[in-house]
Design a protein around this motif. Structure first.
Motif: not given
Ligand code: PEP
Ligand code: MN
Length: 332
Positions: A67-72, A211-212, A257-259
């Motif tokens: 849910m915190v990722s940029r994908d979402f 970071i993960e 990039e990730l979030s």
């Protein structure tokens, strides 16, 4: 979902996900609705979903945070604190104040000064996570009351730490932003409790967290329902002893990039050394940080904690002048 997908089509996808024994979380956006799928143990066969009407694409997210990722959530999240906006595209904010609230005189003097110099929020610990039990542990509730007084006097919103799930409701009566310290980044009961309130949380990176792991900790708060999470890099443990920690500035572009969550930098705990705070503050802003948090004390030599890394009021004034020039150069 396609941007023209109807409510009925969205509901049909949610129902299909549920039939598959998984949880569906619709995430409405300004362009389109995304439907987050949670609860899977491994790769999901998406045949049942991919061809449903209204579905634009199925993106597999193989990370412990979703849910915190940029994908979402492709757009950066903007978090409002009082009338201040924190996040992508917004002027970087400055949080300033002492490590700990020590007395009425100390916190009011600092608050009035940093307000005059342009700080956006006031920081100050009332509950202090100290390495040893024999040092100053904070004024606790009395400290929270002094922060409320400083807020009344200056209008500055308050950032202060909460260390236990039991104290979340007390601290949220006084704080505008609740801070989770580096030592508590993986205190999952605390994170879950903070997920149930409706106030922004400033989550500091664990001193040895990847970071993960950092983003997975943010996911705990987010998944519980509180979407107002601000990430804070405060330096990590390395072999180096010349500085208190090693400031990992690469997290700013990497997390961007990730979030979709805002990221700020704490150069005070990252370096442990007053003279390094201004250059690292400026470096953070150039790297794209959404703000900085710096420790300021009217008499750092007498500070009960973190004096060597605290800026004097004059030092903070000078830094604010430099930040103003830099933010205008950066186009804010
Ligand atoms: C603080 O901000 O006062 C603090 C204790 O920071 P950290 O948790 O990053 O050490
Ligand atoms: Mn401190």
């Amino acid at each position: 979902m396609h941007h023209k997908a109807s409510r009925k089509q969205i509901d049909a996808v949610i129902a299909t996900v549920k039939i598959m024994g998984l949880t569906a979380k619709p995430i409405p956006g300004s362009q389109r609705t995304a439907i987050g799928v949670l609860g899977n143990k491994g790769y999901i066969n998406d045949l049942n979903i991919r061809d449903l009407p209204g579905v634009k694409e199925v993106i597999h997210v193989t990370k412990p945070y979703k849910m915190v990722s940029r994908d979402f959530h492709p757009r950066g999240t903007i978090i409002n604190v009082a009338d201040i906006e924190i996040g992508e595209g917004k002027r970087p904010i400055v949080i300033a104040g002492p490590c700990a609230v020590e007395s009425e005189n100390q916190i009011i003097r600092t608050a009035v000064a940093v307000k005059r110099m342009g700080a956006d929020l006031l920081r100050g610990g009332a509950f202090k996570p100290r390495t040893g039990p024999h040092t100053f542990q904070g004024l606790e509730k009395e400290g929270l009351k002094l922060l409320a007084l400083a807020k009344k006097k200056t209008g500055l919103p308050i950032v202060t730490e909460v260390m236990t799930p039991e104290n979340v409701s007390l601290v949220s009566e006084y704080a505008d932003v609740l801070q989770v310290g580096t030592r508590n980044m993986q205190n999952f009961d605390l994170l879950r409790e903070l997920g149930r309130i409706n106030k922004p949380v400033l989550l500091k990176r664990g001193m040895s967290a990847t970071i993960e792991e950092f983003l997975a900790a943010a996911e705990y708060i987010y998944a519980e329902g509180n979407h107002k999470v601000i990430l804070c890099e405060r330096g990590i443990r390395t072999f180096e002893t010349a500085t208190r920690n090693s400031l990992d500035l690469s997290v700013i572009p990497l997390i961007n990039e990730l979030s979709h969550l805002p990221v700020i930098i704490d150069p005070s705990h990252a370096t442990g050394k007053r003279s390094l705070v201004p250059p690292m503050s400026k470096a953070a802003l150039v790297a794209g940080a959404n703000g900085i948090m710096v420790e300021v004390h009217p008499e750092p030599d007498k500070a009960l904690s973190d004096g060597p890394q605290s800026l004097t009021i004059q030092g903070f004034e000078k830094l604010m002048g430099e930040i103003r020039k830099l933010t205008s150069f950066l186009g804010y």
